[in-house]
Design an enzyme around this catalytic site. Sequence first.
Site, mmCIF file in Angstrom:
data_model
loop_
_atom_site.group_PDB
_atom_site.id
_atom_site.type_symbol
_atom_site.label_atom_id
_atom_site.label_comp_id
_atom_site.label_asym_id
_atom_site.label_seq_id
_atom_site.Cartn_x
_atom_site.Cartn_y
_atom_site.Cartn_z
ATOM 1 N N SER A 1 -7.240 2.125 -5.569
ATOM 2 C CA SER A 1 -5.953 1.636 -6.077
ATOM 3 C C SER A 1 -5.660 0.162 -5.820
ATOM 4 C CB SER A 1 -4.812 2.463 -5.494
ATOM 5 O OG SER A 1 -4.760 3.715 -6.139
ATOM 6 N N LYS B 1 4.175 -3.037 -2.423
ATOM 7 C CA LYS B 1 4.037 -1.870 -3.299
ATOM 8 C C LYS B 1 5.108 -0.857 -2.903
ATOM 9 C CE LYS B 1 0.432 1.470 -4.763
ATOM 10 N NZ LYS B 1 -1.005 1.812 -4.600
ATOM 11 N N SER C 1 -3.724 2.561 -8.783
ATOM 12 C CA SER C 1 -2.294 2.792 -8.863
ATOM 13 C C SER C 1 -1.444 1.549 -8.568
ATOM 14 C CB SER C 1 -1.910 3.900 -7.871
ATOM 15 O OG SER C 1 -2.075 3.459 -6.537
#
Lengths: 478, 494
Positions: free
Chosen positions: B179, B80, B155
């Site tokens: 997330s 990420k 997210s």
Amino acid sequence: MNSYEAVIGLEVHVQLNTAAKIFCSCSAEFGAEANSHVCPVCMGFPGTLPVLNGAAVDKAVQVGLALGCEIQKFSIFDRKSYFYPDLPKAYQITQMFYPICLGGSLNIDTKSGSRRINLTRIHMEEDAGKLIHGEGESAAYSYVDFNRASVPLVEIVSEPDIRSAEEARLYLQKLRTILRYINVSDCNMEEGSLRCDANISIRPVGEAELGTKVEIKNMNSFRNVQHAIEYEIARQTEILSEGGHIRQQTRLWDNDRGITLAMRSKENAHDYRYFPDPDLFPLKLTDEKIERLKKTIPELPDSRKARFMQEYSLSAQDADLLVSEKDYADFYEDALKIYSSPKNIANWIMSELLRVVNQKGLSIFNAGVAPADIAQLVKLIESGAISGKQGKEVFAEAVETGKTPEAIVSEKGLSQLSDKGELYGIVQKVVKANPSEAERFKSGEEKLLGFFVGLVIKESRGKANPKLVNEILKETLK
Amino acid sequence: MDNILGLTLAELSALLERKELSSRELIAFYIDRIERFDGKLLAYLYKDAESALKRAEQIDDRRAKGEKLPRSAGLPCALKDLIVTSDMPTTCASKMLEGFISPFDATAAKNMREAGYISLGKLNMDQYAMGSSGESSYFQKTVNPWDYSRVPGGSSSGSASAVAARLTPVAISSDTGGSIRQPAGFCGVTGLKPTYGRVSRFGVVSYASSLDQLGPITNSVEDAAFVMDVLGLNDPMDSTSAPSKTDFYANLQRAGDSLKGVRLGLPEGHLSDLAPGLKAAVENALKDCEKLGAEIVNVDFPLAAKGLPVYQMIANAEAASNLAKYDGVKYGHRANIAELEEMYSITRREGFGPEVKKRIILGTYILLEGQYEEYYRRAMRIRRLIRKDYDAAFKKCDLIVGPVSAGVAFRFGDKTISAMEMYLNDLFTVLLNLNGSCGITVPCGFGEDNLPVGLQFQGDMFAEDALLRAAHIYQQSTDWHKRIPALLENGVER
């Protein structure tokens, strides 16, 4: 006209002399090339986290112990937020709500006697970087040096117990002495390892309520602190005397002009948005750790001074000077262990050695003579082996060459002729060679003694012990 | 080669060790998939095929020479884009950090590399991890591989989408308020949020420091455990890092296939107000668990309704403080303005997106003198009470079970979803972050419009072994995790 009294509290920031910074492993050393002691952590790069340096905690606890504070077994690091280019994370990690030390005090010796100044608190925090404003061609630019960013600090906050500029200076000097005793900082105001802000208000004498306070910043020497506070007291006194009122504000000391200037008023005060730093767990101290640190605190200047006066019969003034630096006092007592002559050794250290130390800017233990050398020198003089005057020559030579006094005395053949038999022979010879003067002396012309002493010393090529020569001459010419 | 997609990390590792598959072939296989499918999925923000292939060849060479390599040597992964790396940019999907290259590697990135994982690239996300749909990315909107008109969740939008589409077998992601777990649910993959402190946060761009936690998104619980052995190392650079634990996978090998004796706590009210199709899938999953021997018990979270506001107070306050450092002075975007205050202000106006600005403004307000007591301190007090509720719940059950979202993945820009409803999607996930303990989402079927549904298990502090075991046993009894979405290549489904 009313007379006013000043009410002063000091906030003193002291850099702790740890090897590393408080939240990363960069060197905390002063004076390195700009931005050479930096890493992603103290530069506040994305993703970095603080890790507390245990050595800084130990030193902060030592400060608290030396100043008689209550050490808090639970304290918390908070974030203090504001934007400034020297603050890499845009927040400073400090201790707002639960500081590491509460209370404490120190004593100052004023002309009217000893006064106790109480402390409010001591907390730990990180230093900010340093802004350097360009000059000449680069005057349009400002530069940031992050070497200082995250150097460990303690902030020592006093109660408003100080009543004059003089007391403020004495407080700072005493604080400096104590902190240097426990070796947590060199407390150099010029280099910024000790910095002081003052909160000053005045009130009519006898009034219990506090007046409006003004904070003074930017005082970078002990003398500046005194001058700035004197100026500020006079400024406030004039305003109140003329019926005006004091505005609560922060003012900067302008050393060149010798005045304080308004920086910001309370209406524009920052809201620092304090909250506990979630990257650091609360700091917990055990009793064992506090006890262990207690054992590291040496005898502090107040009690050492009292002991010196009692044990060595020194005057308050002499004791003050000798305990003003731990090194001086240690040197003194090291010398006494070798030869116990408290008065004379104190005099030699204060008059001769400290002159050299101050001239050369050296520490007392690196000035060229060891405690044993001073002890030996005083012993040589007291035993009559050399004169006081010769002692000074020997001292100068020792400082220069690093040789021991005994070695210098024997190399130069300086040791006094104190053999009574030999001296008797010389005296006989001199008296025989000057029969008329001898007669005049015997008939009462005593000032001729000096004439004979001079001749004897000359005959001995300067080595004769003058005291013994006197005695033998008086006996011979009776 | 196509059966690679059906293999676990451990099976791939065995193939590599036996030299039946080279790392170069494996990496090239995934790079090929990325090239074919990511043009539409938009999961990756940065790819470096050349470096990945070069590293794969190096590992193959070392293996050929008979060198003893870690078991994960040569396996692919992706990160990420808030995990900082010195060999690839780290943007947090923001203009503020566009093109930013960190001078150091995050501990997680370093541990993965040292264990031999080869990074295929950096994955899209909501800007600064703020969002539940992926839509706040400054650069691109990652789509849900099951329906390209739907969000992948957030997210960790790129992470969940990439793992679901098999553009990487594992994505290292972060979970601050759900997330990892929520997008895993939306995309039908497995997402583990370990206990706070289990995985080092050093080098993870902070959103809310007391809630942020890294964890893997994978295609199975087994793979999650396999990766955790690398991620679970203590880190002296993170004061909140827990002692090392490297036996997740070994412990999972002894899991067995029965949930007998496991008490699963179902929070009061967690099955009401769900989308009907999703609800049915979750209820079926609960029945499956019972068939496997688990006992479902009721647990109560009296303060659940307070969870979201408390989360928002704390997360926004910490975010406002964490994001203050982006001032244009040292790195990242800087507005070309000479005057200092104005430079700060324009830099931040230009560099941050609207969602980030909103949270900074809220967080700044919450911390103002006077508001601090009213909001932040009170939120911290309620957080402590919520933890007590968890303690009480874990006296009645071993794990908590339930849905991870109220509905399936929604459409992009769905105007029928209000900002408050978007936040409500966090409802099932934020309490766990406030507690700090571990949780996992596993796929449990399909709901509305044939979109994936996730089942969430929550465990106690540092109880990953028990959590992974139950999730694994459930997962092994299903094949939801083996379903692969049809992907579009040049407009044709593959």
